[in-house]
Design a protein around this motif. Structure first.
Motif: not given
Ligand SMILES: Nc1ncnc2c1ncn2[C@@H]1O[C@H](COP(=O)(O)OP(=O)(O)OP(=O)(O)O)[C@@H](O)[C@H]1O
Ligand SMILES: [Mg+2]
Lengths: 362, 568
Positions: A257-269
């Motif tokens: 979750r980014l600080t503005n609330g948006t959720t992302v699923k990156p290619r790699l962690a």
């Protein structure tokens, strides 16, 4: 890897100084294949030169091993390693003519005079130095001196060629020309080459593989594309090309979750514990390349404000501030976007597969 | 992993024993030939004459004489007075000269600087006896003045003559160092002061002068140390007027009282060390340096008035300073002159006589000087190379060897050698070896500094490149390092050899009848009043040294003045 490869294992160098110890090289391990062009890249003082000098035998390792073509070189005297080296300062013998500078390694090996004549002439021709054999180094231009020092290092057919920032003393245009030439000769002779530079463009343009160093440690080894598209750490991402970082917190299952609330699923962690249960509470960042970010006035993942807009010819470079980014973010757009003057409000957008998450800090 | 021997030549790295060897060698040399005789001399100063060095014999008796004996007290004060006045006089002569050459646009500036070096090159006592030729009881000028004006000039024997001869002999040190500093100082600072409205005089007083104070202090220190340790000049011109070095000589040749001599020598050294302390203090109080990134020479005055005044001053000072050398050379061609106002018969008779009767001293000087030079070359080169390239544990010993002979007057080294090698473990008195070793101790530093500067100019990567090409240590030395530093070695060697030709203060204590040198021969001629023979011999020495030093400066591509600036 094949039999004539170089294997460096756990190489460490500690300098003892009155003011305290310096860990110049810290457990560096890598392998270089026959005929490979391998570049060591990193900021000043990160241990590139020290690593190269240990491979050359000019510095003895505190610990670790150097194995070349299956033979342990770690404690072999530099003069028995059959290595060619090109120095940043060229290190030509000022009192000897060019021919004798190049012939030096052959004379030391006790080669017959007419063989020396043949070999030296051939290598001087290969480097376009044919007419200079009788001149002394003092009268040559920087580029010519560098060619002579390459010829001197290659003439006795060394097992590998080491180059420590060979182009640093040349002007920008000559640098580009010389690096192409070094690459051509390296291919032509098929000689394993270890090349040190702190210029990432130079590294990316000539190398088969790049090794990125920082603070004495090897951070990543890979082809230029790999290192650029999948940097192993935030440092590498930032050092090779430009990188933007957005703060994020892990949600598990590869989602952040980014600080503005948006959720992302990156290619790699990267750098996070493998066990999903442990990731909570980690500080993480999401990395995005400037050319993978888009500015959209209508909507997007992160709201932002445009600070500066620069026209750079092929691209328009925006500097924007956004929630969750400590520093201004850089966005490279292929063309101008309407309504994005300095001070305008807009949104940043990107594809999830272009993002990589890293564990940060702690 | 299976080891495949692809490079059959590959060997294990061998233990690097050379730095250890160099370290041990340096320390041993320093201990045996410098520390040991010095310790013996210091010990000897604290026991009565003739007694062995033992705890129950310790006494301050030898020093007591500085409180009780009139001749000791006189010699001490005389030394101090001579040292201080000669230094002041030399500085007074040299500062305007330095300013004139560096800051006024006078012609022949290069030639002037070259000429000013001459007094330093020719053996200093040659200056002393030429003053006898000119101003002695029977001197040329004395008789001329007596004849023309019917005035008897005051005697030059005594403090007046000693101080003048020393000042004129050593003032070039102050001149060369200050002129160098003035020429190199940043012109923008003075221009800035001018822009702020300062007058020329004010700039000189508040900007220029303070900026060269460290240079002046360094030059003065050298003159003071040289004057304090000088034996030749006071022994020739002093007459009854004794200074510490002549007192030492007197104690040894009159009474063979080595213990008393050692005590005097220690007092002499204490004065030198005191002077060094003063210099350190001066330099600490002014820690600023002229920060200059300019490749621009300082501005020179071009007004015709300034040029005339500066030019005349320079001409007069140079003439007076070179008068001794001129006199010696001219008088060497005079066959006979006693009784005549003007010398009448000219010719090469003096040379013929001197060279046929006295070829032995020339041969001796060549042998002793040559051997000492060779030893200096080997030791100086090896140590200089290792100091520049490797860390090794004998550093302190080396610093001592390089610094101490600078502080110790020649006569003091002589006393130490007499005390140290007269009996005990090593007995060398009266041999050629003791002279060679004493020369070596006093001159190794010349080669060391010369080579160290040269090695500093060589990029260490050259040796690494040679090693990677497969060369071993010996090959790298022979084909790369030695060819590159050869000019510096040769230049240093020539300077050592040239200055040894006129060496007197060590030689006078250590020579034996069999090993008489050129300088001793000249000295004996002077003492027995055979000035024309002395002049012929002196001319031989002057010409030889001049040719040699000129050759050396050619080799390293530096002017003679630069060599003396860094080797003073
Ligand atoms: N001989 C030495 N003695 C002591 N410290 C050293 C020595 N050589 C290198 N170091 C230290 O080791 C560290 C790594 O130095 P190195 O020269 O390998 O860096 P580098 O990556 O080549 O840097 P640059 O890009 O500036 O050439 C530095 O902190 C340096 O100061
Ligand atoms: Mg480096």
């Amino acid at each position: 890897m094949n039999a004539r490869s170089l294997r460096v294992g756990g190489l460490t160098k500690r300098f003892q100084l009155p003011s305290g110890d310096i860990l110049a090289v810290d457990g560096v391990t890598f392998e270089v294949a026959e005929a490979e062009f391998f570049t060591m890249l990193g900021p000043s003082g990160c241990g590139k030169t020290t690593t190269l000098r240990m491979i050359a035998g000019l510095e003895s390792p505190t610990s670790g091993t150097i194995v070349f073509a299956g033979q342990d070189y770690t404690r072999v005297d530099a003069r028995h390693r059959n290595i060619g080296m090109v120095f940043q300062s060229y290190a030509l013998f000022p009192h000897l003519p060019i021919f004798e500078n190049v012939a030096y390694g052959l004379r030391v090996r006790g080669m017959a005079a007419d063989d020396i004549q043949k070999r030296v002439t051939r290598i001087l021709d290969l480097l376009g130095l044919g007419g200079l054999a009788e001149r002394h180094p003092g009268g040559l231009s920087g580029g010519q001196q560098q060619r002579v020092s390459i010829a001197r290092a290659l003439v006795y057919e060394p097992g590998m060629l080491l180059l420590d920032e060979p182009l640093a003393n040349l002007d920008a245009k000559l640098r580009v020309q010389m690096r192409e030439e070094i690459r051509r000769i390296q291919r032509e002779l098929g000689i394993m080459s270890l090349y040190v530079t702190h210029d990432q463009e130079e590294a990316m343009s000539v190398s088969d593989r790049i090794a990125v160093f920082n603070l004495g440690k090897l951070r990543q080894v890979g082809r230029a594309e790999e290192v650029y598209s999948t940097p192993a750490t935030p440092f590498v991402a930032d050092f090779i090309g430009k990188a933007n970082f957005l703060e994020a917190s892990p949600l598990g299952e590869g989602r952040f979750r980014l600080t503005n609330g948006t959720t992302v699923k990156p290619r790699l962690a990267l750098g996070l514990p493998a066990d999903e249960a442990d990731v909570a509470g980690f500080d993480t960042v999401v990395m995005l390349r400037p050319e993978r970010l888009r500015i959209d006035t209508a909507g997007g993942k992160v709201p932002c404000r445009i600070l500066r807009r620069q026209f750079l010819g092929g691209i328009i470079r925006y500097s924007v501030e956004a929630e969750g980014a400590k520093l201004a973010l850089t966005v490279d757009a292929p063309r101008d976007i309407a309504g994005t003057g300095e001070g305008a409000q807009a949104f940043l957008d990107f594809e999830e597969r272009d993002a990589i998450a890293y564990a940060s800090g702690r | 992993m299976t080891a495949i021997a692809l490079h059959p030549g590959a060997e294990r790295r061998s233990f690097d024993w050379i730095p250890i060897l160099v370290g041990v060698l340096t320390m041993a040399t320093t201990l045996v030939f410098l520390v040991y005789p010095l310790v013996c001399a210091i010990g000897g100063a604290f026991v009565p004459s003739g007694e062995p060095l033992a705890l129950e014999n310790l006494t301050l008796g030898n020093f007591e004489r500085f409180l009780t004996s009139t001749s000791y007290k006189r010699a001490f004060w005389n030394s101090l007075v001579v040292g201080l006045t000669a230094t002041s006089l030399a500085t007074l002569l040299a500062l305007p000269l330095a300013y004139a050459v560096a800051r006024v646009d006078i012609p022949f500036r290069r030639a002037i600087v070259a000429l000013a070096v001459l007094p330093l090159i020719s053996p200093p006592f040659i200056g002393a006896y030429s003053w006898i030729i000119l101003l002695g009881r029977n001197g040329l000028i004395t008789r001329l003045v007596a004849h023309v004006f019917d005035v008897q000039l005051p005697s030059i024997y005594g403090p007046f003559g000693v101080i003048t001869a020393l000042a004129l002999g050593y003032f070039p040190y102050v001149f060369l160092i200050v002129q160098g500093a003035l020429a190199a100082s940043d012109p923008y600072v003075e221009e800035a002061a001018r822009m702020m409205g300062a007058s020329r005089w004010r700039i000189l007083r508040t900007i220029t002068f303070p900026s060269v104070v460290p240079a002046i202090a360094a030059g003065m220190l050298i003159v003071f140390i040289k004057a304090l340790g000088d034996f030749g000049v006071p022994s020739i011109l002093g007459g009854e007027y004794q200074v510490l070095p002549t007192l030492i000589y007197f104690q040894i040749h009159g009474f063979f009282n080595l213990n008393a001599a050692a005590a005097i020598a220690m007092v002499n050294v204490a004065l030198t060390v005191g002077a060094l302390g003063v210099l350190a203090w001066v330099n600490r109080r002014r820690t600023f340096a002229t920060i200059t990134g300019v490749a621009r020479a300082s501005r020179r005055a071009t007004g015709s008035g300034a040029k005339l005044a500066a030019g005349s001053y320079v001409a007069v000072v140079l003439l007076i300073a070179l008068l001794p050398q001129i006199t010696v050379v001219v008088s060497s061609f005079v066959e006979r002159w006693s009784g005549n106002r003007i010398p009448l018969i000219w010719g090469f008779g003096n040379f013929a006589r001197v060279l046929t009767n006295l070829n032995q001293p020339v041969i001796n000087s060549l042998i002793l000087g040559g051997t000492a030079t060779l030893v200096c070359v080997v030791f100086g080169t090896v140590t200089a190379y290792y100091v520049s390239r490797k860390r090794f544990f004998g550093r302190w010993a080396l610093d001592l060897t390089i610094m101490l002979p600078f502080v110790l007057p020649g006569l003091v080294v002589g006393v130490a050698y007499l005390v140290g090698f007269n009996d005990g473990w090593i007995v060398l008195t009266g041999t050629a070896t003791i002279l060679v070793l004493a020369y070596f101790t006093r001159r190794a530093a010349y080669i060391f500094r010369s080579v160290q500067a040269a090695v500093g100019q060589i990029d260490g990567k050259l040796e690494e490149a040679s090693t990677l090409c497969g060369a071993n240590w010996a090959t790298t030395m022979r084909r790369i390092v030695v060819p590159l530093i050869a000019p510096a070695i040769l230049a240093g060697a020539i300077l050592v050899f040239a200055t040894l030709l006129g060496e007197i203060s060590v030689t006078i204590l250590l020579f034996s009848a069999k090993w008489k040198t050129i300088s001793i021969a000249i000295y004996e001629y002077v003492i027995s009043d055979e000035l024309h023979n002395a002049s012929a011999m002196g001319t031989v020495a002057i010409v030889m040294t001049l040719v040699l030093v000129l050759g050396a400066s050619r080799l390293v591509g530096r002017s003679m003045s630069e060599m003396f600036r860094s080797w003073g």
